[in-house]
Design a protein around this motif. Structure first.
Motif, mmCIF file in Angstrom:
data_model
loop_
_atom_site.group_PDB
_atom_site.id
_atom_site.type_symbol
_atom_site.label_atom_id
_atom_site.label_comp_id
_atom_site.label_asym_id
_atom_site.label_seq_id
_atom_site.Cartn_x
_atom_site.Cartn_y
_atom_site.Cartn_z
ATOM 1 N N ARG A 101 -34.552 15.575 -17.747
ATOM 2 C CA ARG A 101 -33.520 16.023 -16.636
ATOM 3 C C ARG A 101 -32.127 16.390 -17.086
ATOM 4 O O ARG A 101 -32.004 16.044 -18.465
ATOM 5 C CB ARG A 101 -33.365 14.627 -15.762
ATOM 6 N N PHE A 102 -31.272 17.122 -16.372
ATOM 7 C CA PHE A 102 -30.132 17.489 -16.919
ATOM 8 C C PHE A 102 -29.088 16.244 -16.924
ATOM 9 O O PHE A 102 -28.992 15.351 -16.087
ATOM 10 C CB PHE A 102 -29.627 18.432 -15.768
ATOM 11 N N VAL A 103 -28.329 16.138 -18.200
ATOM 12 C CA VAL A 103 -27.575 15.074 -18.285
ATOM 13 C C VAL A 103 -26.403 15.656 -19.026
ATOM 14 O O VAL A 103 -26.541 16.328 -20.095
ATOM 15 C CB VAL A 103 -28.344 13.929 -19.196
ATOM 16 N N PRO A 109 -37.054 7.807 -25.354
ATOM 17 C CA PRO A 109 -37.789 8.454 -24.557
ATOM 18 C C PRO A 109 -37.010 8.306 -22.898
ATOM 19 O O PRO A 109 -37.031 7.090 -22.561
ATOM 20 C CB PRO A 109 -39.101 8.483 -24.590
ATOM 21 N N SER A 110 -37.020 9.453 -22.206
ATOM 22 C CA SER A 110 -36.513 9.294 -20.757
ATOM 23 C C SER A 110 -37.153 10.462 -20.085
ATOM 24 O O SER A 110 -37.914 11.285 -20.803
ATOM 25 C CB SER A 110 -34.964 9.535 -20.770
ATOM 26 N N TRP A 166 -31.600 16.932 -21.109
ATOM 27 C CA TRP A 166 -31.331 18.290 -21.754
ATOM 28 C C TRP A 166 -30.030 18.651 -20.861
ATOM 29 O O TRP A 166 -29.533 18.149 -19.869
ATOM 30 C CB TRP A 166 -32.158 19.280 -21.418
ATOM 31 N N ALA A 167 -29.114 19.689 -21.428
ATOM 32 C CA ALA A 167 -28.140 20.154 -20.540
ATOM 33 C C ALA A 167 -28.028 21.813 -20.908
ATOM 34 O O ALA A 167 -28.141 22.108 -21.857
ATOM 35 C CB ALA A 167 -26.677 19.589 -21.032
ATOM 36 N N HIS A 222 -37.931 22.212 -21.336
ATOM 37 C CA HIS A 222 -39.239 21.434 -21.687
ATOM 38 C C HIS A 222 -39.211 21.028 -23.279
ATOM 39 O O HIS A 222 -39.951 21.816 -24.306
ATOM 40 C CB HIS A 222 -40.517 22.369 -21.440
ATOM 41 N N VAL A 223 -38.445 19.994 -23.353
ATOM 42 C CA VAL A 223 -38.434 19.369 -24.815
ATOM 43 C C VAL A 223 -39.442 18.502 -25.058
ATOM 44 O O VAL A 223 -39.808 17.721 -24.303
ATOM 45 C CB VAL A 223 -37.011 18.606 -25.050
#
Length: 152
Positions: free
Chosen positions: A58-60, A54-55, A92-93, A118-119
């Protein structure tokens, strides 16, 4: 606007690339006011699946380097579409395409943080569940009420 009925799906590994780790992916997708909600349920031997820790959401880029789920969304009959990547890490991206495999810029007027799907993730012994809510209305006004084509 009420949520529309769910559409279920089942994905299986391609016969040319069998997997001892993943037996399949099931799920469902439904329209929500302003977007889509999708659930993926991966079943298999999770000890053999590279699941990221888990992190912070954010966009990655490059989420394909480990386990992630993808969704392609298009307005039926239009050449452009969007690709979403969802990682069990919560990262997410989202990418825009003018046509098949031709990248286009995202609308610069929209901060990328506003596109956060919102995963949420749940994990069992042989099951990995990922839910995401896509804010399609923020990506393009053309998606509102449009007949969508999805690729999972």
């Amino acid at each position: 606007m009420p949520t529309r009925p769910m559409q279920s799906f089942t994905l299986t590994p391609h016969p040319a690339t069998p997997s001892d780790a993943v037996r399949g992916i099931d799920g469902h997708v439904s329209r929500t006011p302003g977007g889509l909600q999708v659930r993926y349920v991966l079943t298999g031997n999770l000890n053999q699946v590279r699941v990221p820790k888990p992190s912070a959401p954010r966009f990655v880029d490059d989420l394909w380097r480990h386990t992630c789920f993808e969704m392609f969304v298009a307005d039926k009959g239009q050449p452009g579409y969007h690709e979403f990547n969802f990682s069990p890490s919560g990262e997410w991206a989202v990418y825009a395409f003018a046509r098949r495999r031709e990248r286009a810029p995202l609308d610069v007027a929209i901060p990328v943080e506003a596109l956060n799907p919102h995963v949420t993730v749940g994990r069992g012994r042989e099951k990995l569940e990922l839910d995401a809510v896509l804010p399609l209305d923020r990506l393009s006004p053309r998606y509102a009420g449009a007949r969508l084509m999805l690729g999972l």
